[in-house]
Scaffold this active site. Structure first.
Site, PDB file in Angstrom:
ATOM      1  N   VAL A   1       0.775  -1.328   0.017  1.00 48.48           N
ATOM      2  CA  VAL A   1       0.167   0.064   0.086  1.00 48.48           C
ATOM      3  C   VAL A   1       0.930   1.118  -0.085  1.00 48.48           C
ATOM      4  O   VAL A   1       1.762   1.263   0.870  1.00 48.48           O
ATOM      5  CB  VAL A   1      -0.759   0.155   1.270  1.00 48.48           C
ATOM      6  CG1 VAL A   1      -1.769   1.257   1.158  1.00 48.48           C
ATOM      7  CG2 VAL A   1      -1.840  -1.453   1.249  1.00 48.48           C
ATOM      8  N   CYS A   2       0.615   2.254  -0.803  1.00 48.59           N
ATOM      9  CA  CYS A   2       1.208   3.166  -0.907  1.00 48.59           C
ATOM     10  C   CYS A   2       2.777   3.046  -1.021  1.00 48.59           C
ATOM     11  O   CYS A   2       3.311   2.516  -1.888  1.00 48.59           O
ATOM     12  CB  CYS A   2       0.918   4.029   0.277  1.00 48.59           C
ATOM     13  SG  CYS A   2       1.613   5.931   0.267  1.00 48.59           S
ATOM     14  N   THR A   3       3.623   3.761  -0.041  1.00 51.36           N
ATOM     15  CA  THR A   3       5.174   3.613  -0.312  1.00 51.36           C
ATOM     16  C   THR A   3       5.489   2.333   0.410  1.00 51.36           C
ATOM     17  O   THR A   3       6.923   2.071   0.405  1.00 51.36           O
ATOM     18  CB  THR A   3       5.728   4.684   0.476  1.00 51.36           C
ATOM     19  OG1 THR A   3       5.288   4.854   1.929  1.00 51.36           O
ATOM     20  CG2 THR A   3       5.636   6.090  -0.290  1.00 51.36           C
ATOM     21  N   GLY A   4       4.936   1.330   0.559  1.00 48.75           N
ATOM     22  CA  GLY A   4       5.121   0.062   0.948  1.00 48.75           C
ATOM     23  C   GLY A   4       5.730  -0.878  -0.090  1.00 48.75           C
ATOM     24  O   GLY A   4       6.648  -1.762   0.059  1.00 48.75           O
TER      25      GLY A   4
ATOM     26  N   THR B   1       2.532   3.212  -6.808  1.00 50.27           N
ATOM     27  CA  THR B   1       3.049   4.052  -5.469  1.00 50.27           C
ATOM     28  C   THR B   1       2.091   5.135  -5.405  1.00 50.27           C
ATOM     29  O   THR B   1       1.592   5.785  -6.187  1.00 50.27           O
ATOM     30  CB  THR B   1       4.438   3.685  -5.062  1.00 50.27           C
ATOM     31  OG1 THR B   1       4.733   4.236  -3.883  1.00 50.27           O
ATOM     32  CG2 THR B   1       5.092   4.824  -5.988  1.00 50.27           C
TER      33      THR B   1
END
Length: 319
Positions: free
Chosen positions: A110-113, A130
């Site tokens: 999720v996102c910057t994961g 991202t």
């Protein structure tokens, strides 16, 4: 049996990257129990460091220790946030993610994961999403990735990645749809009062939000435009609604939004038509009329100019 979902957190994680996915699966469980069915998911927050896990928002989370590599896991979800950079340099954690992902049915970020997942090498050669502000950085740091700034989420086989923050909710709704079917996923979306269950290939950017990047002076006008798309939204009409002279309106509108009024009207009409094509069964002709295009051919030209795809092709891909 309930599918085991692990949400991986770390210090300075973004709280919504954790709680958004958690609530999607929790709502799916709640709705199943209301029908007298067993919960389809067993969800836990895990971390390599002992609890509490302090998020970037200042809210502490209680997580469980990393489970054994060989323990069951259906879906591994890696949250994002400013702490992901430190997590991606933790070699033991990166190695754990790599091994756990290999033994899980699917893995997501999720996102910057995506930075932590990329550090494992599992994203090499894949299309990746991202947060839009981190796309260039991710592509530079991991040149083997095919980073895309536009999609809300991307699925490539058993690997899923999402855009920023609330896009994690969209991704997890898609996971629920894959597991339980579209009707159940839509029910969860309604339960969460999510405005729209967005397909992954749709843009992560809202037109009306983008038009207000320079300020909110015309926010009320944009809302009015979206509610009156069947009207002739010419310069005179819009200037009168804004309480300005036509010349002053055109000058100030373009300076603030970066678009001409005519182009803004077209973009809002296209965005509204996209939602109707994705969500409903109305004919393209009727959608063209409801969105103020007047006829199918006008809407077709606008779609090609804006999205490089016809309305029919868009519906086939995203409905």
């Amino acid at each position: 049996m309930s599918k085991i979902i692990h949400v991986l957190a770390f210090p300075n994680v973004q709280v919504l990257d954790v709680t958004g996915p958690l609530q999607v699966f929790a709502s799916a469980n709640d709705l199943a129990r209301q029908r007298g069915l067993s919960a389809p998911y067993c969800v836990s927050v895990i971390a390599s460091q002992s609890s509490p896990i302090m998020t970037s928002a200042g809210l502490a989370l209680v997580g469980e220790p990393l489970p054994a590599i060989e323990s069951p896991c259906d879906t591994l979800i890696i949250a994002g946030g400013w702490g992901v950079y430190g997590a991606a340099e933790d070699h033991e954690l990166v190695d754990w993610v790599r091994q756990k992902a290999f033994l899980s049915r699917r893995v997501t970020s999720v996102c910057t994961g995506a930075f932590l997942l990329a550090a494992t090498g599992l994203l090499d050669g894949r299309r990746v999403a991202t947060h839009w502000t981190r796309c260039e950085e991710l592509a530079f740091k991991y040149p083997k990735l095919k980073v895309e700034a536009n999609p809300i989420f991307i699925q490539q086989g058993d690997v899923w990645t999402s855009a920023g923050v609330t896009a994690g909710i969209d991704l997890c709704l898609a996971l629920v749809e894959e597991d339980l079917g579209q009707a159940r996923a839509l029910e969860v979306a309604r339960h969460l009062v999510v405005f729209l269950k967005r397909p992954g290939g749709q843009s992560q950017f809202s037109v009306t939000l983008s038009l207000q990047e320079g300020g909110s002076r015309f926010a009320e006008l944009h809302a009015w435009m979206a509610e009156h798309l069947t009207l002739d939204l010419n310069i005179a009409t819009l200037a009168m609604q804004a309480g300005m002279s036509e010349r002053s309106f055109v000058r100030h509108y373009r300076a603030e939004t970066g678009q001409t009024p005519a182009r803004a009207v077209e973009l809002i009409r296209v965005e509204t038509a996209r939602r109707q094509l994705s969500d409903g069964a109305a004919s393209i002709k009727r959608i063209a009329q409801q969105c103020g295009f007047g006829c199918e051919e006008t809407m077709r030209r606008s779609f090609l100019r804006t999205l490089a795809v016809t309305p029919q092709a868009y519906r086939e891909r995203f409905s």
